[in-house]
Enzyme design. Structure first.
Site, short mmCIF file in Angstrom:
data_model
loop_
_atom_site.label_atom_id
_atom_site.label_comp_id
_atom_site.label_asym_id
_atom_site.label_seq_id
_atom_site.Cartn_x
_atom_site.Cartn_y
_atom_site.Cartn_z
N LYS A 56 0.81 -1.21 0.00
CA LYS A 56 0.00 0.00 0.00
C LYS A 56 0.85 1.27 0.00
O LYS A 56 0.40 2.33 -0.43
CB LYS A 56 -0.91 0.01 1.23
CG LYS A 56 -1.92 -1.13 1.27
CD LYS A 56 -3.14 -0.82 0.44
CE LYS A 56 -4.21 -1.90 0.62
NZ LYS A 56 -5.38 -1.66 -0.23
N GLU B 30 -8.19 -15.61 -3.96
CA GLU B 30 -9.27 -14.94 -3.21
C GLU B 30 -9.80 -15.88 -2.12
O GLU B 30 -9.92 -17.08 -2.33
CB GLU B 30 -10.41 -14.57 -4.17
CG GLU B 30 -11.42 -13.62 -3.54
CD GLU B 30 -12.47 -13.12 -4.55
OE1 GLU B 30 -12.87 -13.92 -5.43
OE2 GLU B 30 -12.87 -11.95 -4.44
N SER C 98 1.57 -9.66 0.01
CA SER C 98 1.06 -8.29 0.04
C SER C 98 1.36 -7.53 1.32
O SER C 98 1.53 -6.31 1.28
CB SER C 98 -0.44 -8.31 -0.23
OG SER C 98 -1.07 -9.27 0.59
#
Lengths: 317, 317
Positions: free
Chosen positions: A54, A205, A303
């Site tokens: 991010k 996912e 991530s």
């Protein structure tokens, strides 16, 4: 798709944010490859500033603001890594940041925002409250909203993680990223299209929040049901990210919470690095679909690494 | 000191083992520096093969065996990281390895040895049993013993970690390593002497096993009392390592188990990497002696990352 993310835009964003972010390492492990049956290249965005990719998108979007916009500061609503990333980007550039957070947000995440000089506005833990509180904050301050994923400059920033991975680990057959709102996945898909067109991008996912899987099937945005330990991926895919993913991503693999925890544990034990549940979703997807990836060169974007240690301990118990 | 570890020997060992080990990253963190009050450069040997610096010394010592010696294989007694490191080095070179392990050794460490093709011999969990069992194994097999620390080729191999750190983070004022048997510390002290003579080497040691601290005071080897969670540092310093440390290391900082756990937790949370309790001892030493290190450039060797996740979870609870 209205807006077009270009190769040049990703290249320029990379130059723009370079000095504010880590070029994170790419890790490999023989014992992980033995378990998975393929060669995996982990792009360690858990080791990024603020502990997540991010930092890239937030930095790029904030740097792209005009002088006039910067005077009023930046605002967003986020319960997670994007909140810290925006507060950090604002602090680096000397801007104010206003962060709307659900009152249920773990204390550690609030502290992170405060440490970067962000001002927190608490709200009830639902999307309507988050949006209305943010609207009020923006009305009062004149700050510019930087959405966590439904924002092209954010997506372009996130694309730089995959760009770096292609530079450090060329000729990948597959590249997997997790999907929540779709910002990282959109950026990753564009990065592959431009910098490694032979690489097939696959999304991982959680089965308990499989809105992207269902949306790609139905051809329209389906709402997330949001029952998963992968708390970074609870969001429904955005109306700016969905068209990109619909065009560029052909496959979503869904995994159970049990599969996520097992994958997360393997990463902790074998790579000796800390990843949050959301970050383990793509690796869980590879372990679930071993035949598909057998013998291939597979990139995985890890991530983030922001997980409460007590909580993680319970998952492993 | 009888044997002399030379600059050339360390340089040659580095070339010799390079292709068998990772050049581990050096990590920094603004938030850690803020807490510590100095600039810390973490040499991440927890990300080394077998999860510890031990891969270096084991590889170097095994590569230095003659053809004749290699035919008979290698042997050692170890309850920890050295066991896996020897089994791995032997496997890479196609040799047999015989590892004596206390029967109380955690299953995961035994599995690690087996995965590298090592043959395990169990014994009672005390030094006498370990040594007598190893003597029997060597008598039977003719294998060469590679001691975990009381071996110059092992020390020379361990020295390469500090050599790399000096290359990647020059002009360190201090360099800290943990001390158990003293192999890493001896190698580190020699590396500083030759490659960064202005760097002061300081040892970190658990207060519950502070034999090196006491030995440096008395001028002779004192026995370890061995009551600490830093299970990699329970050993008493060796008769080959003590003279080196006595000459080259001027200070040992001792820390309590509480201080070790707090330091370990900070590393997990801020660096997003997994270190074992022993590896957190030098950082705990810096946090305990902030005045000493204030504003300085401080290197720390994070020695390993092999910790049972359930056990770590209990430490953080």
């Amino acid at each position: 798709m209205g807006f077009m993310i270009t190769k040049q835009a990703i290249g320029e964003a990379h130059e723009r944010i370079k000095k504010y972010i880590h070029r994170t390492p790419v890790m490999t492990s023989k014992s992980i490859d033995d378990v998975a049956g393929c060669s995996i290249f982990f792009k360690c965005e858990n080791l990024q500033n603020v502990g997540a990719f991010k930092a890239r998108g937030a930095m790029n979007a904030t740097l792209q603001l005009t002088e006039e916009q910067r005077k009023k500061g930046v605002a967003t609503h986020s319960s997670g890594n994007h909140a810290q990333a925006i507060a950090r980007a604002a602090q680096i550039l000397g801007l104010k940041s206003y962060i709307v957070m659900p009152r249920t947000t773990p204390q550690i995440k609030k502290k992170g925002v405060i440490a970067y000089g962000g001002e927190i506005f608490e709200c009830e833990p639902n999307l309507a409250a988050r949006e209305s509180t943010l609207a009020e904050v923006i009305k009062k301050t004149g700050a510019v909203e930087i959405h966590p994923f439904n924002n092209y400059e954010v997506m372009i920033g996130q694309a730089t993680a995959a760009k770096e991975l292609f530079e450090d680990a060329p000729n990948l057959d597959y590249l997997l990223a997790p999907v929540g709102g779709g910002g990282l996945l959109s950026g990753t898909a564009y990065a592959a299209k431009y910098f490694s067109p032979s690489t097939v991008v696959v999304a991982g996912e959680p089965a308990g929040s499989d809105d992207t899987f269902r949306s790609l099937k139905s051809g329209k945005i389906e709402q997330a049901q949001s029952q998963t330990i992968a708390d970074g991926l609870l969001t429904t895919i955005g109306d700016k990210t969905f068209p990109i993913i619909h065009e560029l991503v052909k496959e979503v693999i869904t995994v159970s919470d049990e599969e996520i925890v097992a994958a997360m544990r393997l990463i902790w034990e074998r790579l000796k690095i800390i990843v949050e549940p959301s970050a383990a979703v793509p690796f869980a997807s590879v372990l679930k679909s071993k035949e598909k990836f057998k013998g291939k060169r597979v990139g995985i974007i890890l991530s983030g690494g922001n997980v409460d240690l007590e909580r993680a301990a319970k998952l492993f118990a």
